[in-house]
Design a protein around this motif. Structure first.
Motif, PDB file in Angstrom:
ATOM      1  N   GLU A  89      39.493  56.535  17.904  1.00  0.00           N
ATOM      2  CA  GLU A  89      38.320  55.812  17.392  1.00  0.00           C
ATOM      3  C   GLU A  89      37.837  56.422  16.080  1.00  0.00           C
ATOM      4  O   GLU A  89      37.498  55.709  15.136  1.00  0.00           O
ATOM      5  CB  GLU A  89      37.205  55.824  18.432  1.00  0.00           C
ATOM      6  N   ALA A  90      37.806  57.749  16.033  1.00  0.00           N
ATOM      7  CA  ALA A  90      37.361  58.422  14.810  1.00  0.00           C
ATOM      8  C   ALA A  90      38.328  58.168  13.648  1.00  0.00           C
ATOM      9  O   ALA A  90      37.902  58.120  12.493  1.00  0.00           O
ATOM     10  CB  ALA A  90      37.221  59.924  15.059  1.00  0.00           C
ATOM     11  N   CYS A  91      39.607  57.988  13.948  1.00  0.00           N
ATOM     12  CA  CYS A  91      40.618  57.757  12.912  1.00  0.00           C
ATOM     13  C   CYS A  91      40.807  56.283  12.562  1.00  0.00           C
ATOM     14  O   CYS A  91      41.480  55.971  11.581  1.00  0.00           O
ATOM     15  CB  CYS A  91      41.970  58.316  13.371  1.00  0.00           C
ATOM     16  N   ALA A  92      40.235  55.394  13.374  1.00  0.00           N
ATOM     17  CA  ALA A  92      40.472  53.953  13.217  1.00  0.00           C
ATOM     18  C   ALA A  92      40.068  53.480  11.832  1.00  0.00           C
ATOM     19  O   ALA A  92      39.051  53.943  11.293  1.00  0.00           O
ATOM     20  CB  ALA A  92      39.721  53.179  14.289  1.00  0.00           C
ATOM     21  N   PRO A  93      40.820  52.598  11.282  1.00  0.00           N
ATOM     22  CA  PRO A  93      42.082  52.022  11.755  1.00  0.00           C
ATOM     23  C   PRO A  93      43.306  52.744  11.207  1.00  0.00           C
ATOM     24  O   PRO A  93      44.413  52.227  11.233  1.00  0.00           O
ATOM     25  CB  PRO A  93      42.030  50.600  11.187  1.00  0.00           C
ATOM     26  N   HIS A  94      43.128  53.978  10.721  1.00  0.00           N
ATOM     27  CA  HIS A  94      44.177  54.676   9.980  1.00  0.00           C
ATOM     28  C   HIS A  94      45.000  55.665  10.800  1.00  0.00           C
ATOM     29  O   HIS A  94      45.824  56.379  10.236  1.00  0.00           O
ATOM     30  CB  HIS A  94      43.559  55.410   8.790  1.00  0.00           C
ATOM     31  N   GLY A  95      44.779  55.734  12.114  1.00  0.00           N
ATOM     32  CA  GLY A  95      45.464  56.729  12.938  1.00  0.00           C
ATOM     33  C   GLY A  95      46.970  56.753  12.781  1.00  0.00           C
ATOM     34  O   GLY A  95      47.548  57.808  12.466  1.00  0.00           O
ATOM     35  N   PRO A  96      47.668  55.630  12.977  1.00  0.00           N
ATOM     36  CA  PRO A  96      49.123  55.647  12.830  1.00  0.00           C
ATOM     37  C   PRO A  96      49.582  56.048  11.424  1.00  0.00           C
ATOM     38  O   PRO A  96      50.541  56.795  11.266  1.00  0.00           O
ATOM     39  CB  PRO A  96      49.539  54.200  13.160  1.00  0.00           C
ATOM     40  N   THR A  97      48.864  55.587  10.416  1.00  0.00           N
ATOM     41  CA  THR A  97      49.207  55.947   9.040  1.00  0.00           C
ATOM     42  C   THR A  97      48.990  57.438   8.808  1.00  0.00           C
ATOM     43  O   THR A  97      49.821  58.112   8.191  1.00  0.00           O
ATOM     44  CB  THR A  97      48.364  55.125   8.038  1.00  0.00           C
ATOM     45  N   LEU A  98      47.888  57.963   9.322  1.00  0.00           N
ATOM     46  CA  LEU A  98      47.597  59.390   9.183  1.00  0.00           C
ATOM     47  C   LEU A  98      48.701  60.230   9.827  1.00  0.00           C
ATOM     48  O   LEU A  98      49.186  61.197   9.227  1.00  0.00           O
ATOM     49  CB  LEU A  98      46.236  59.720   9.819  1.00  0.00           C
ATOM     50  N   LEU A  99      49.120  59.857  11.020  1.00  0.00           N
ATOM     51  CA  LEU A  99      50.191  60.595  11.697  1.00  0.00           C
ATOM     52  C   LEU A  99      51.500  60.521  10.919  1.00  0.00           C
ATOM     53  O   LEU A  99      52.222  61.517  10.806  1.00  0.00           O
ATOM     54  CB  LEU A  99      50.373  60.080  13.125  1.00  0.00           C
ATOM     55  N   ALA A 100      51.805  59.355  10.366  1.00  0.00           N
ATOM     56  CA  ALA A 100      53.029  59.201   9.568  1.00  0.00           C
ATOM     57  C   ALA A 100      52.966  60.062   8.302  1.00  0.00           C
ATOM     58  O   ALA A 100      53.961  60.685   7.912  1.00  0.00           O
ATOM     59  CB  ALA A 100      53.246  57.731   9.211  1.00  0.00           C
ATOM     60  N   LEU A 101      51.800  60.113   7.668  1.00  0.00           N
ATOM     61  CA  LEU A 101      51.649  60.934   6.466  1.00  0.00           C
ATOM     62  C   LEU A 101      51.761  62.425   6.789  1.00  0.00           C
ATOM     63  O   LEU A 101      52.354  63.189   6.025  1.00  0.00           O
ATOM     64  CB  LEU A 101      50.317  60.629   5.785  1.00  0.00           C
ATOM     65  N   LEU A 102      51.181  62.844   7.907  1.00  0.00           N
ATOM     66  CA  LEU A 102      51.315  64.251   8.313  1.00  0.00           C
ATOM     67  C   LEU A 102      52.770  64.592   8.590  1.00  0.00           C
ATOM     68  O   LEU A 102      53.254  65.673   8.215  1.00  0.00           O
ATOM     69  CB  LEU A 102      50.455  64.536   9.548  1.00  0.00           C
ATOM     70  N   GLN A 103      53.493  63.685   9.238  1.00  0.00           N
ATOM     71  CA  GLN A 103      54.919  63.885   9.504  1.00  0.00           C
ATOM     72  C   GLN A 103      55.689  64.035   8.193  1.00  0.00           C
ATOM     73  O   GLN A 103      56.517  64.925   8.040  1.00  0.00           O
ATOM     74  CB  GLN A 103      55.481  62.716  10.325  1.00  0.00           C
ATOM     75  N   ALA A 104      55.411  63.162   7.240  1.00  0.00           N
ATOM     76  CA  ALA A 104      56.085  63.224   5.945  1.00  0.00           C
ATOM     77  C   ALA A 104      55.774  64.537   5.223  1.00  0.00           C
ATOM     78  O   ALA A 104      56.670  65.148   4.627  1.00  0.00           O
ATOM     79  CB  ALA A 104      55.672  62.027   5.084  1.00  0.00           C
ATOM     80  N   LEU A 105      54.533  64.988   5.280  1.00  0.00           N
ATOM     81  CA  LEU A 105      54.161  66.249   4.649  1.00  0.00           C
ATOM     82  C   LEU A 105      54.887  67.418   5.305  1.00  0.00           C
ATOM     83  O   LEU A 105      55.426  68.296   4.617  1.00  0.00           O
ATOM     84  CB  LEU A 105      52.636  66.450   4.706  1.00  0.00           C
ATOM     85  N   GLU A 106      54.921  67.443   6.626  1.00  0.00           N
ATOM     86  CA  GLU A 106      55.640  68.516   7.329  1.00  0.00           C
ATOM     87  C   GLU A 106      57.119  68.532   6.955  1.00  0.00           C
ATOM     88  O   GLU A 106      57.701  69.596   6.711  1.00  0.00           O
ATOM     89  CB  GLU A 106      55.468  68.366   8.842  1.00  0.00           C
TER      90      GLU A 106
END
Length: 169
Positions: free
Chosen positions: A126-143
């Motif tokens: 809820e706190a990340c909505a609606p960007h949660g999936p995008t945020l996780l994908a960006l963190l994955q790409a950064l890692e």
């Protein structure tokens, strides 16, 4: 007051991510304590790892979590004191200890999976909505980018202005 960390953008991304992480952990801790559980929220990933992957060595737990072995060892000591995990000597190699959940640990994790963790995950979503999936994908790409090449190598690829190094004011 100006939020300097935010204002400096990518220069202080690590600090900003750490700040957000500490905030999420503190708020997760409040949820856990509200349920009457006396366990640091930072221990939850270790318990979840043992539940998902079964008995593991300390090194394998650290590898699965992407954290340091000394940090995992400290957490396991506290989890062992709480009666949630047990360490067994490996039959094949006496230098290795295999860590597994106790019956109490299994009950704790089962309760957490059923009640606590879904509530925390929903609140974070809820706190990340609606960007949660995008945020996780960006963190994955950064890692992945940092795994492929660290910052020092990236800095050394680019010529810098021949200036005198500046000292902090």
């Amino acid at each position: 007051m100006e939020d300097v960390v935010k204002a400096l953008g990518l220069l202080t991304l690590g600090t900003r991510l750490k700040r957000v992480g500490e905030r999420l952990q503190a708020q997760t801790q409040a949820v856990i304590e509200a349920e009457g559980v006396d366990l640091p929220s930072s221990h939850l990933p270790v318990l979840a790892t043992l539940q998902r992957l079964g008995p593991l060595t300390v090194g394998d737990i650290a590898l699965a979590l992407g954290v340091s072995q000394p940090g995992v060892t400290r957490q396991l000591g506290k989890l062992q004191e709480a009666g949630l995990v047990i360490a067994r000597q490996s039959a094949g190699d006496l230098r290795l200890r295999t860590i597994e959940l106790t019956e109490a640990g299994q009950r704790h994790v089962a309760h957490a999976w059923r009640y606590t963790w879904p509530a925390i995950e929903a609140a974070v979503a809820e706190a990340c909505a609606p960007h949660g999936p995008t945020l996780l994908a960006l963190l994955q790409a950064l890692e992945e980018a940092l795994d492929a090449q660290d910052l020092l190598a990236r800095v050394n690829r680019h010529p810098r202005a021949a200036a005198e190094p500046h000292a902090p004011a």
